[in-house]
Structure formats: structure tokens, C-alpha cells
Design a protein around this motif. Structure first.
Motif, PDB file in Angstrom:
ATOM      1  N   PHE A   1      -5.972 -33.111 -15.264  1.00 56.67           N
ATOM      2  CA  PHE A   1      -6.589 -32.220 -14.287  1.00 56.67           C
ATOM      3  C   PHE A   1      -6.152 -32.651 -12.884  1.00 56.67           C
ATOM      4  CE2 PHE A   1      -9.204 -32.788 -17.967  1.00 56.67           C
ATOM      5  CZ  PHE A   1      -9.684 -31.527 -18.293  1.00 56.67           C
ATOM      6  N   PHE A   2      -5.675 -31.688 -12.092  1.00 56.83           N
ATOM      7  CA  PHE A   2      -5.324 -31.986 -10.704  1.00 56.83           C
ATOM      8  C   PHE A   2      -6.264 -31.203  -9.800  1.00 56.83           C
ATOM      9  CE2 PHE A   2      -3.074 -31.472  -6.701  1.00 56.83           C
ATOM     10  CZ  PHE A   2      -2.617 -32.760  -6.462  1.00 56.83           C
ATOM     11  N   PHE A   3      -7.119 -31.938  -9.079  1.00 63.92           N
ATOM     12  CA  PHE A   3      -8.070 -31.336  -8.144  1.00 63.92           C
ATOM     13  C   PHE A   3      -7.619 -31.613  -6.713  1.00 63.92           C
ATOM     14  CE2 PHE A   3     -10.619 -32.297 -11.930  1.00 63.92           C
ATOM     15  CZ  PHE A   3     -11.312 -31.103 -12.124  1.00 63.92           C
ATOM     16  N   ALA A   4      -7.664 -30.599  -5.858  1.00 59.66           N
ATOM     17  CA  ALA A   4      -7.392 -30.775  -4.433  1.00 59.66           C
ATOM     18  C   ALA A   4      -8.406 -29.955  -3.655  1.00 59.66           C
ATOM     19  CB  ALA A   4      -5.969 -30.340  -4.087  1.00 59.66           C
ATOM     20  N   VAL A   5      -8.911 -30.520  -2.563  1.00 56.26           N
ATOM     21  CA  VAL A   5      -9.942 -29.860  -1.759  1.00 56.26           C
ATOM     22  C   VAL A   5      -9.698 -30.160  -0.281  1.00 56.26           C
ATOM     23  CG1 VAL A   5     -11.730 -29.893  -3.550  1.00 56.26           C
ATOM     24  CG2 VAL A   5     -11.469 -31.860  -2.014  1.00 56.26           C
ATOM     25  N   PRO A   6     -10.223 -29.331   0.626  1.00 55.68           N
ATOM     26  CA  PRO A   6     -10.137 -29.638   2.059  1.00 55.68           C
ATOM     27  C   PRO A   6     -11.009 -30.840   2.395  1.00 55.68           C
ATOM     28  CG  PRO A   6     -11.508 -27.712   1.709  1.00 55.68           C
ATOM     29  CD  PRO A   6     -10.896 -28.036   0.377  1.00 55.68           C
ATOM     30  N   ALA A   7     -10.547 -31.652   3.317  1.00 58.53           N
ATOM     31  CA  ALA A   7     -11.215 -32.929   3.588  1.00 58.53           C
ATOM     32  C   ALA A   7     -11.982 -32.912   4.913  1.00 58.53           C
ATOM     33  CB  ALA A   7     -10.193 -34.058   3.601  1.00 58.53           C
ATOM     34  N   PHE A   8     -13.080 -33.670   4.909  1.00 59.78           N
ATOM     35  CA  PHE A   8     -13.878 -34.021   6.070  1.00 59.78           C
ATOM     36  C   PHE A   8     -14.743 -32.877   6.619  1.00 59.78           C
ATOM     37  CE2 PHE A   8     -10.354 -37.117   6.169  1.00 59.78           C
ATOM     38  CZ  PHE A   8     -11.118 -38.242   5.919  1.00 59.78           C
ATOM     39  N   GLN A   9     -16.033 -33.004   6.341  1.00 60.80           N
ATOM     40  CA  GLN A   9     -17.020 -32.042   6.825  1.00 60.80           C
ATOM     41  C   GLN A   9     -17.073 -32.020   8.354  1.00 60.80           C
ATOM     42  OE1 GLN A   9     -18.455 -29.976   4.850  1.00 60.80           O
ATOM     43  NE2 GLN A   9     -19.867 -28.985   6.284  1.00 60.80           N
TER      44      GLN A   9
END
Length: 252
Positions: free
Chosen positions: A139-147
């Protein structure tokens, strides 16, 4: 991918791809190439696949025997247009993950891509609960970083949140994913986003409305390529530097 990109499907020959799209494709290819995954794998499933750009770059590389694209925006009309745009390739389209899981029931080694998807969900378990079966998949997960850089641009894109790498790791740990690689990428974009936030300057360009010319697009792509190569080098030296996105490559 962000559903806004579907507005351009009927005009494929006349739109310019956002540098973010081409750069994140290169990031994925690099991480897969240096991973422990033995290619070609039996299946690749792209969750939140948008206009199917990413998965077709994997088809071109012959990284799997079967390819599946999943997106809630896939109506019969959209699927027909995607097939026409991609010369009726071997990619099979589904509207949601449950539809895929109930249709493709035979077990086989699979790589699931979940890039820039979790932030669109009020509760990540909507997807993660359906990925519980232990089948030695990747599984490759990527998300935008830093709230801290969350802005109206995130609202425009339909984001509920941004993540630190530790927050993403904790979500995946709780759902019994074994993390085999993790990190950030695109440090320069994080710096620009922090500056925009400080100046209270919100972005109004999205994937579907990129109007920059070829020179500007090429310049940004070059900058992001150099940025990524530097971060890879620093990672080999044991240094993790923050970026606008974070990722985890997992096994289950």
C-alpha cells in the motif's frame, strides 16, 4: 486526485498538466523502483484515481498484470470518456472500493495506491476498514503535510485536514499496516506555502485550471525534480527534512 479535474476530460488535447501531477508521478515511480516490491506484480489498484493519469503511467511501464482505477466520480459517462481518452486500455474502472472488492474476489498480490485521498475523508476508516484482509499486499499512501499551512486552497480542494508524518504513521499503525518506508517530499513547496500563509495570499489555481505556459510549467517541473533529488540524497544520509507532502509505503 481531486475531483475538480473531471471538468477537462472532454478537452484532453488542449489542457496543460499541472506540474504537481507530473512531479508526483515521478515521485511515485522513484519510490516504487527502490522498494522491495517485485514487479510486475499481479494487480495495481489506484484508489482516488481521478482522470487515470497515474495508473496509465504504470501501464506504460508494465508494472502489473491487471490494473484497476477507483473513484467516486466515475459515472458511466465518465468511464466511457476515460476509455476513449486512453485508447480503451486494459484499466478497469470502479466507482468505489467496495464495488471492486465484491467484484474482484480472487486473491492475488496487489499494490494499492492511495495518493491524496485520506484528507478528503471525514473519517479515514471509510477506506482503511476495507483494506483489513491480510493478503501480503502493498500500500502506498500519500497525503498533504502540516495543518499549519491549511488554507482556503485546501477547502477549495475538499480537504478536511493535513497530516504530519507521525500523524499519518499513527493512523496506519492503528489499522495494522506495517510501514516499510516513510518520509516527506517537496520541501520547496512547503516553504512557498508557508510564505503564502504569512502573506495571507491564497492560491486560486487548481489541477483543472492550470493556465501557465510551457516555459513556466517546465521551470516548475525542473525545480521540483531537483528538490526531490536533494531530499532523496539527504534521506540516504539519514536526514529527514519536511515537505508539503508525506508518504508511507506499507505491507499487510
Amino acid at each position: 486526485m481531486d475531483i475538480s479535474e473531471f471538468t477537462r476530460l472532454n478537452d484532453k488535447s488542449n489542457y496543460s498538466r499541472h506540474p504537481w501531477e507530473t512531479s508526483r508521478k515521478n515521485v511515485l515511480h522513484t519510490f516504487l523502483k527502490q522498494s522491495e516490491i517485485k514487479f510486475p506484480i499481479d494487480r495495481i489498484v489506484d484508489i482516488g484515481s481521478g482522470d487515470a493519469f497515474i495508473i496509465h503511467t504504470l501501464v506504460d511501464k508494465n508494472l502489473a498484470q491487471e490494473y484497476y482505477a477507483i473513484d467516486t466520480a466515475y459515472t458511466p459517462e465518465v468511464i466511457a470518456q476515460l476509455k476513449a481518452n486512453n485508447n480503451n486500455s486494459q484499466v478497469v474502472y470502479f466507482q468505489n472500493l467496495n464495488e471492486y472488492l465484491t467484484t474482484i474476489t480472487q486473491k492475488a498480490p496487489t499494490l494499492y495506491l492511495c495518493m491524496d485521498v485520506l484528507e478528503h475523508l471525514e473519517d479515514e476508516k471509510i477506506i482503511l476498514d476495507d483494506l483489513q484482509a491480510k493478503e501480503s499486499n502493498y500500500f502506498f499512501f500519500a497525503v498533504p503535510a502540516f495543518q499549519s499551512v491549511f488554507s482556503s486552497h485546501d477547502v477549495l480542494l475538499g480537504h478536511y485536514r493535513r497530516y504530519s508524518l507521525n500523524q499519518l504513521k499513527n493512523v496506519l499503525d492503528k489499522n495494522e499496516f506495517t510501514i516499510i518506508d516513510k518520509g516527506y517530499y517537496f520541501t520547496s513547496l512547503l516553504l512557498f506555502r508557508k510564505l503564502d500563509k504569512f502573506l495571507k495570499k491564497d492560491l486560486d489555481e487548481s489541477i483543472d485550471n492550470w493556465k501557465a505556459g510551457k516555459l513556466k510549467t517546465a521551470a516548475i517541473n525542473t525545480m521540483l525534480t531537483i528538490d526531490f533529488e536533494i531530499s532523496l540524497l539527504l534521506k540516504k544520509l539519514g536526514m529527514t527534512i519536511p515537505g508539503l507532502s508525506c508518504y508511507c509505503l506499507c505491507k499487510k
